[in-house]
Design an enzyme around this catalytic site. Structure first.
Site, PDB file in Angstrom:
ATOM      1  N   ARG A  33       0.885  -1.173   0.000  1.00 41.51           N
ATOM      2  CA  ARG A  33       0.000   0.000   0.000  1.00 41.51           C
ATOM      3  C   ARG A  33       0.919   1.218   0.000  1.00 41.51           C
ATOM      4  O   ARG A  33       1.734   1.395   0.908  1.00 41.51           O
ATOM      5  CB  ARG A  33      -0.897  -0.029   1.240  1.00 41.51           C
ATOM      6  CG  ARG A  33      -1.860   1.113   1.302  1.00 41.51           C
ATOM      7  CD  ARG A  33      -2.939   0.881   2.341  1.00 41.51           C
ATOM      8  NE  ARG A  33      -4.053   0.152   1.770  1.00 41.51           N
ATOM      9  CZ  ARG A  33      -5.311   0.263   2.206  1.00 41.51           C
ATOM     10  NH1 ARG A  33      -5.596   1.044   3.222  1.00 41.51           N
ATOM     11  NH2 ARG A  33      -6.270  -0.428   1.636  1.00 41.51           N
ATOM     12  N   HIS A  60      -7.127   1.149  -6.918  1.00 42.93           N
ATOM     13  CA  HIS A  60      -7.376   0.315  -5.744  1.00 42.93           C
ATOM     14  C   HIS A  60      -7.980  -1.010  -6.230  1.00 42.93           C
ATOM     15  O   HIS A  60      -9.141  -1.324  -5.959  1.00 42.93           O
ATOM     16  CB  HIS A  60      -8.325   1.038  -4.792  1.00 42.93           C
ATOM     17  CG  HIS A  60      -8.298   0.487  -3.392  1.00 42.93           C
ATOM     18  ND1 HIS A  60      -7.517  -0.587  -3.028  1.00 42.93           N
ATOM     19  CD2 HIS A  60      -8.964   0.878  -2.276  1.00 42.93           C
ATOM     20  CE1 HIS A  60      -7.702  -0.843  -1.756  1.00 42.93           C
ATOM     21  NE2 HIS A  60      -8.568   0.030  -1.269  1.00 42.93           N
ATOM     22  N   GLN A  63      -9.875  -3.672  -3.969  1.00 45.22           N
ATOM     23  CA  GLN A  63     -11.177  -3.234  -3.475  1.00 45.22           C
ATOM     24  C   GLN A  63     -12.287  -3.598  -4.460  1.00 45.22           C
ATOM     25  O   GLN A  63     -13.381  -4.035  -4.081  1.00 45.22           O
ATOM     26  CB  GLN A  63     -11.172  -1.712  -3.256  1.00 45.22           C
ATOM     27  CG  GLN A  63     -12.520  -1.135  -2.825  1.00 45.22           C
ATOM     28  CD  GLN A  63     -12.974  -1.675  -1.489  1.00 45.22           C
ATOM     29  OE1 GLN A  63     -12.201  -1.674  -0.539  1.00 45.22           O
ATOM     30  NE2 GLN A  63     -14.213  -2.148  -1.397  1.00 45.22           N
ATOM     31  N   ASN A 104      -8.905   6.959  -6.736  1.00 48.37           N
ATOM     32  CA  ASN A 104      -8.327   5.646  -7.029  1.00 48.37           C
ATOM     33  C   ASN A 104      -9.383   4.528  -7.121  1.00 48.37           C
ATOM     34  O   ASN A 104      -9.316   3.669  -7.994  1.00 48.37           O
ATOM     35  CB  ASN A 104      -7.248   5.286  -5.979  1.00 48.37           C
ATOM     36  CG  ASN A 104      -7.684   5.547  -4.541  1.00 48.37           C
ATOM     37  OD1 ASN A 104      -8.820   5.957  -4.276  1.00 48.37           O
ATOM     38  ND2 ASN A 104      -6.772   5.323  -3.595  1.00 48.37           N
ATOM     39  N   ASP A 168     -17.275   7.234  -1.846  1.00 48.41           N
ATOM     40  CA  ASP A 168     -16.062   7.001  -1.052  1.00 48.41           C
ATOM     41  C   ASP A 168     -15.779   8.334  -0.373  1.00 48.41           C
ATOM     42  O   ASP A 168     -16.434   9.351  -0.663  1.00 48.41           O
ATOM     43  CB  ASP A 168     -14.921   6.584  -2.010  1.00 48.41           C
ATOM     44  CG  ASP A 168     -13.605   6.296  -1.302  1.00 48.41           C
ATOM     45  OD1 ASP A 168     -13.602   6.119  -0.062  1.00 48.41           O
ATOM     46  OD2 ASP A 168     -12.562   6.243  -1.991  1.00 48.41           O
ATOM     47  N   SER A 172      -9.037  11.533   0.298  1.00 50.83           N
ATOM     48  CA  SER A 172      -8.281  10.285   0.339  1.00 50.83           C
ATOM     49  C   SER A 172      -6.974  10.477   1.093  1.00 50.83           C
ATOM     50  O   SER A 172      -6.553  11.603   1.370  1.00 50.83           O
ATOM     51  CB  SER A 172      -7.991   9.811  -1.094  1.00 50.83           C
ATOM     52  OG  SER A 172      -9.143   9.251  -1.653  1.00 50.83           O
ATOM     53  N   MET A 173      -6.327   9.330   1.370  1.00 48.36           N
ATOM     54  CA  MET A 173      -5.051   9.373   2.086  1.00 48.36           C
ATOM     55  C   MET A 173      -4.071  10.277   1.350  1.00 48.36           C
ATOM     56  O   MET A 173      -3.927  10.167   0.129  1.00 48.36           O
ATOM     57  CB  MET A 173      -4.458   7.966   2.173  1.00 48.36           C
ATOM     58  CG  MET A 173      -5.226   7.056   3.104  1.00 48.36           C
ATOM     59  SD  MET A 173      -4.495   5.402   3.064  1.00 48.36           S
ATOM     60  CE  MET A 173      -5.976   4.412   3.043  1.00 48.36           C
ATOM     61  N   CYS A 210     -16.452   1.695   0.122  1.00 46.18           N
ATOM     62  CA  CYS A 210     -15.281   0.853   0.421  1.00 46.18           C
ATOM     63  C   CYS A 210     -14.810   0.963   1.870  1.00 46.18           C
ATOM     64  O   CYS A 210     -14.010   0.143   2.313  1.00 46.18           O
ATOM     65  CB  CYS A 210     -14.141   1.195  -0.527  1.00 46.18           C
ATOM     66  SG  CYS A 210     -13.541   2.881  -0.349  1.00 46.18           S
ATOM     67  N   LEU A 211     -15.278   1.958   2.593  1.00 45.06           N
ATOM     68  CA  LEU A 211     -14.849   2.237   3.963  1.00 45.06           C
ATOM     69  C   LEU A 211     -13.358   2.650   3.983  1.00 45.06           C
ATOM     70  O   LEU A 211     -12.615   2.196   3.124  1.00 45.06           O
ATOM     71  CB  LEU A 211     -15.079   1.065   4.917  1.00 45.06           C
ATOM     72  CG  LEU A 211     -16.469   0.408   4.907  1.00 45.06           C
ATOM     73  CD1 LEU A 211     -16.519  -0.658   6.014  1.00 45.06           C
ATOM     74  CD2 LEU A 211     -17.576   1.404   5.059  1.00 45.06           C
ATOM     75  N   ARG A 237     -13.493  -8.287   1.373  1.00 48.37           N
ATOM     76  CA  ARG A 237     -12.082  -7.919   1.200  1.00 48.37           C
ATOM     77  C   ARG A 237     -11.198  -9.102   1.613  1.00 48.37           C
ATOM     78  O   ARG A 237     -10.175  -9.363   1.017  1.00 48.37           O
ATOM     79  CB  ARG A 237     -11.735  -6.680   2.044  1.00 48.37           C
ATOM     80  CG  ARG A 237     -12.461  -5.422   1.644  1.00 48.37           C
ATOM     81  CD  ARG A 237     -11.835  -4.782   0.430  1.00 48.37           C
ATOM     82  NE  ARG A 237     -10.642  -4.038   0.784  1.00 48.37           N
ATOM     83  CZ  ARG A 237      -9.500  -4.083   0.119  1.00 48.37           C
ATOM     84  NH1 ARG A 237      -9.381  -4.830  -0.950  1.00 48.37           N
ATOM     85  NH2 ARG A 237      -8.460  -3.359   0.488  1.00 48.37           N
TER      86      ARG A 237
HETATM   87  N1  NVA Z   1      -9.954   6.608  -1.697  1.00 50.26           N
HETATM   88  C1  NVA Z   1      -9.573   6.136  -0.382  1.00 50.26           C
HETATM   89  C2  NVA Z   1      -9.794   4.667  -0.291  1.00 50.26           C
HETATM   90  C3  NVA Z   1      -9.583   4.119   1.085  1.00 50.26           C
HETATM   91  C4  NVA Z   1      -9.710   2.612   1.177  1.00 50.26           C
HETATM   92  C5  NVA Z   1      -8.123   6.499  -0.135  1.00 50.26           C
HETATM   93  O1  NVA Z   1      -7.301   6.369  -1.033  1.00 50.26           O
HETATM   94  O2  NVA Z   1      -7.832   6.928   0.968  1.00 50.26           O
END
Ligand code: NVA
Length: 254
Positions: A33, A60, A63, A104, A168, A172-173, A210-211, A237
């Site tokens: 990741r 992703h 997912q 993603n 979603d 995002s991160m 997707c949480l 998952r």
């Molecule tokens: N779009 C989110 C998905 C988290 C599972 C992210 O990239 O943070």
């Protein structure tokens, strides 16, 4: 071996090339990741074992396997078993609406859904559309499998006629610093039961996410309703990742 961000600072203390060579000397496969997608490409380039993308800023893929498995289970006709059927038969011609960020998770859905015969209508605010190169590739996939892929800037245009509504996080991160700007840009994008029904979803619409979930993108009355299958999706998952690892072992001749 589990290497978290405190154990391994990918590309910080050591080049990705060196890390890739060291880790692949110790294991049969890697699920990584990462942040920038280039990082996973570099790992894959220098690794001597398979690398599975467990999330990058562009894709992703694992997912989407869980999403498709969940929909396949939900749309398997009564009296039949999911494992006896192919998702391209159970999911053919279903319409998915994506209401949210061009991120993603969406990119992977765009590429994959045509292969199971599903149509996808996307609504994002202006400036938050999916990546142009992915849109191009996904449009080619849609043409090849005769599915539709449309891009809109109004949630209602995507929701109209949808069987499945998906969203979603808007942040995002790695985008945490853009939170304020993003919350403003996504005004009007929060999914509520009233909004989904007023905008013409199919009577039996279903919801996926997707949480992890934040309150701003979807209200509790959708998220915890019987129409929401997010926890089945989360469980899947596990099964889909096990299947990926199983494939990896098969490839290695185990
Ligand atoms: N779009 C989110 C998905 C988290 C599972 C992210 O990239 O943070």
């Amino acid at each position: 071996m589990f290497l978290g961000s405190q154990d391994i600072q990918l590309g910080v203390n050591e080049s990705l090339l060196d890390t890739s060579k060291v880790i692949s000397s110790m294991v049969d496969g890697v699920m990584a990741r990462v942040g920038a997608h280039e990082e996973i490409e570099t790992l894959a380039k220098y690794s001597t074992v398979p690398i599975i993308n467990a999330l990058s800023d562009m894709y992703h893929p694992t997912q989407i396997l869980a999403d498709i498995m969940t929909l396949h289970e939900l749309y398997t006709p009564a009296g039949q078993q999911p494992h006896d059927l192919d998702p391209s038969t159970t999911l053919k011609n279903l319409r998915m609406a994506w209401v949210g960020d061009g991120n993603n998770v969406l990119h992977s859905l765009m590429l994959q859904l045509p292969k199971v015969g599903m149509h996808l209508a996307i609504a994002t605010p202006k400036g938050y559309e999916p990546h142009g190169a992915i849109l191009e590739q996904a449009s080619q996939n849609a043409a090849e499998f005769q599915t539709s892929l449309t891009l809109h800037h109004e949630p209602k245009q995507a929701i109209q006629g949808a069987n499945v509504i998906v969203t979603d996080t808007w942040i995002s991160m790695g985008q945490e610093e853009e939170k304020k700007k993003r919350l403003e840009a996504f005004a009007g994008y929060q999914l509520t039961t009233e909004m989904i029904q007023a905008n013409g979803a199919q009577a039996d619409w279903k919801f996926l996410h997707c949480l992890p979930r934040k309150q701003e993108e979807v209200t509790d009355d959708v998220f915890y309703s019987p129409r929401s299958h997010v926890f089945q999706e989360a469980e899947n998952r596990k099964w889909t990742i096990l299947a990926c690892i199983d494939q990896l072992m098969v490839k290695k001749g185990f």
